[in-house]
Design a protein around this motif. Structure first.
Motif, PDB file in Angstrom:
ATOM      1  N   GLY A   1     -11.676  56.846  99.093  1.00 36.41           N
ATOM      2  CA  GLY A   1     -12.301  56.399 100.698  1.00 36.41           C
ATOM      3  C   GLY A   1     -12.581  54.944 100.718  1.00 36.41           C
ATOM      4  O   GLY A   1     -13.109  54.480 101.600  1.00 36.41           O
ATOM      5  N   THR A   2     -11.886  53.981  99.693  1.00 37.79           N
ATOM      6  CA  THR A   2     -12.255  52.431  99.872  1.00 37.79           C
ATOM      7  C   THR A   2     -11.582  52.125 100.988  1.00 37.79           C
ATOM      8  O   THR A   2     -12.040  51.423 101.729  1.00 37.79           O
ATOM      9  N   ILE A   3     -10.172  52.623 101.081  1.00 36.32           N
ATOM     10  CA  ILE A   3      -9.540  51.811 102.493  1.00 36.32           C
ATOM     11  C   ILE A   3     -10.116  52.173 103.744  1.00 36.32           C
ATOM     12  O   ILE A   3     -10.535  51.548 104.530  1.00 36.32           O
ATOM     13  N   PRO A   4     -10.584  53.678 103.950  1.00 34.34           N
ATOM     14  CA  PRO A   4     -11.150  54.211 105.216  1.00 34.34           C
ATOM     15  C   PRO A   4     -12.615  53.421 105.342  1.00 34.34           C
ATOM     16  O   PRO A   4     -12.669  53.028 106.573  1.00 34.34           O
ATOM     17  N   MET A   5     -13.304  53.093 104.211  1.00 33.91           N
ATOM     18  CA  MET A   5     -14.558  52.368 104.295  1.00 33.91           C
ATOM     19  C   MET A   5     -14.375  51.058 104.950  1.00 33.91           C
ATOM     20  O   MET A   5     -15.214  50.748 105.853  1.00 33.91           O
ATOM     21  N   ALA A   6     -13.309  50.468 104.278  1.00 32.83           N
ATOM     22  CA  ALA A   6     -13.184  48.967 104.810  1.00 32.83           C
ATOM     23  C   ALA A   6     -12.654  49.019 106.445  1.00 32.83           C
ATOM     24  O   ALA A   6     -12.998  47.925 107.200  1.00 32.83           O
ATOM     25  N   VAL A   7     -11.770  49.855 106.664  1.00 33.24           N
ATOM     26  CA  VAL A   7     -11.256  49.984 108.151  1.00 33.24           C
ATOM     27  C   VAL A   7     -12.548  50.275 109.243  1.00 33.24           C
ATOM     28  O   VAL A   7     -12.598  49.684 110.145  1.00 33.24           O
ATOM     29  N   ILE A   8     -13.351  51.181 108.611  1.00 34.32           N
ATOM     30  CA  ILE A   8     -14.575  51.629 109.416  1.00 34.32           C
ATOM     31  C   ILE A   8     -15.442  50.457 109.798  1.00 34.32           C
ATOM     32  O   ILE A   8     -15.999  50.193 110.635  1.00 34.32           O
ATOM     33  N   ALA A   9     -15.631  49.671 108.365  1.00 36.78           N
ATOM     34  CA  ALA A   9     -16.554  48.652 108.618  1.00 36.78           C
ATOM     35  C   ALA A   9     -16.002  47.554 109.437  1.00 36.78           C
ATOM     36  O   ALA A   9     -16.857  47.191 110.340  1.00 36.78           O
ATOM     37  N   ARG A  10     -14.765  47.240 109.464  1.00 35.57           N
ATOM     38  CA  ARG A  10     -14.265  46.051 110.048  1.00 35.57           C
ATOM     39  C   ARG A  10     -14.008  46.531 111.957  1.00 35.57           C
ATOM     40  O   ARG A  10     -14.508  45.735 112.690  1.00 35.57           O
ATOM     41  N   GLN A  11     -13.736  47.674 112.005  1.00 35.22           N
ATOM     42  CA  GLN A  11     -13.612  48.083 113.424  1.00 35.22           C
ATOM     43  C   GLN A  11     -14.915  48.249 113.843  1.00 35.22           C
ATOM     44  O   GLN A  11     -15.012  48.075 115.287  1.00 35.22           O
ATOM     45  N   THR A  12     -15.941  48.922 113.096  1.00 32.32           N
ATOM     46  CA  THR A  12     -17.208  48.942 113.935  1.00 32.32           C
ATOM     47  C   THR A  12     -17.785  47.553 114.210  1.00 32.32           C
ATOM     48  O   THR A  12     -18.064  47.456 115.343  1.00 32.32           O
ATOM     49  N   ARG A  13     -17.336  46.658 113.407  1.00 31.92           N
ATOM     50  CA  ARG A  13     -17.993  45.387 113.504  1.00 31.92           C
ATOM     51  C   ARG A  13     -17.578  44.679 114.837  1.00 31.92           C
ATOM     52  O   ARG A  13     -18.068  43.986 115.782  1.00 31.92           O
ATOM     53  N   SER A  14     -16.157  44.823 114.939  1.00 31.05           N
ATOM     54  CA  SER A  14     -15.356  44.260 116.278  1.00 31.05           C
ATOM     55  C   SER A  14     -15.875  45.040 117.424  1.00 31.05           C
ATOM     56  O   SER A  14     -16.174  44.402 118.489  1.00 31.05           O
TER      57      SER A  14
END
Length: 337
Positions: A210-223
């Motif tokens: 889940g680490t990579i999806p977590m990072a992607v979700i966090a960055r895309q949600t912020r954007s």
């Protein structure tokens, strides 16, 4: 909405045909001879070789073999394992609950931590929290799954001794499997400590996956949130004196939700691909480890059928995401239908 569904469904057909052709052709360029695998490399006569080639259709033209293969998978026949002699679909269904449990747990952790982190980072843009989060997200996205898994095993299993190294549950527990989800079956068994053992075995693989999806979700949600927060209607809502919680939760996040759903849907494919490495590292008896073992054993029917089944799941997930677009924002059905 029904027309929108038909339009989206029509785009999945060429995708499925393309994937089936690639999977069919890819297996046939791999090194090794499936006929020798079935017959055994010792003592196979030319007559026996020709007999097996005719029986399994390897002596026919490529396009004839592909046509038969396509008709078989459309009828639900994904072939039979050369090694175990069991139908591929049965072996897949027996192992898929383990992969699904791992993937859902990983996605749960990714959404649980990635979504609020991205929202808070957008609201506190430029703060220390924002910079720290983006640094952690970049690190999590850049670290290979197999390397992270090994580090977690060394730290939490070998040094601290908090979690098991591999498997789904301790060998001390025996109970009937009803759902295929070890955590649920352990809880239903009523055996003391079984549920805790299943959770302890699940923690490290779920974090690793889940680490990579977590990072992607966090960055895309912020954007997505930063883009929405700069809109005029958000400034109008603030001018009207609406609370920050109402502005963020009701107005901004709802409009950023389409991007977030897109990211979450796309990460399903990442989870299934990452599960191959994760399951191999933690000896998790799911579809990923099954595929890796089949590649090493040159069990081409399993590899071929497994690729088609996994790809079909990803296609269905993407189709579901497209349909959710139309439900969340009806204007999309008009512009994209």
């Amino acid at each position: 909405m029904f027309q929108y569904f038909l339009n989206k469904l029509s785009t999945t057909i060429p995708t499925f045909l393309g994937i089936s052709l690639i999977a069919f052709a890819f297996i046939r360029v791999l090194p090794g001879d499936p006929i020798m695998l079935m017959a055994g490399e010792r003592g196979v006569t030319p007559e026996r070789y020709e007999e097996l080639a005719t029986q399994f259709g390897f002596d026919r033209p490529f396009y004839i073999q592909y046509k038969d293969f396509l008709f078989n998978i459309l009828s639900g026949d994904f072939g039979q394992s050369f090694v175990t002699k069991q139908p591929v679909i049965e072996e897949f269904l027996a192992r898929f609950p383990a992969t699904l449990e791992l993937s859902l747990s990983a996605m749960f952790l990714a959404v649980l931590f990635g979504l609020p982190a991205g929202i808070v980072a957008a609201v506190k843009r430029g703060s220390w929290f924002d910079h720290t989060l983006m640094g952690i997200s970049l690190t999590g996205y850049s670290m290979p799954v197999f390397w992270l898994g090994l580090l977690l095993i060394i730290l939490f299993s070998s040094i601290l001794g908090w979690t098991p190294v591999s498997g789904r549950i301790s060998l001390l527990y025996f109970f009937d499997i009803h759902t295929g989800f070890m955590t649920i079956d352990a809880l239903m068994s009523g055996q003391k400590g079984a549920f805790a053992s299943a959770i302890s075995h699940l923690i490290l693989p779920a974090i690793t996956l889940g680490t990579i999806p977590m990072a992607v979700i966090a960055r895309q949600t912020r954007s997505a949130m930063l883009e929405v927060l700069s809109e005029d209607y958000v400034r109008t809502a603030r001018a009207k004196g609406l609370s920050t919680f109402r502005i963020i939760g009701l107005h901004a996040f709802r409009n950023a939700l389409i991007t977030v759903i897109t990211v979450i849907g796309l990460q399903i494919g990442v989870l299934l691909a990452g599960a191959i490495l994760t399951e191999t590292i933690f000896a998790w008896p799911g579809v990923g480890k099954w595929m890796v073992d089949s590649i090493f054993r040159r069990d081409y029917q399993v590899v071929q059928g497994g690729l088609i089944l996994i790809s079909s799941i990803v296609i269905l997930v993407n189709l579901t995401v497209d349909l959710l677009y139309g439900l969340i924002n009806p204007r999309i059905r008009q512009t994209r239908g």
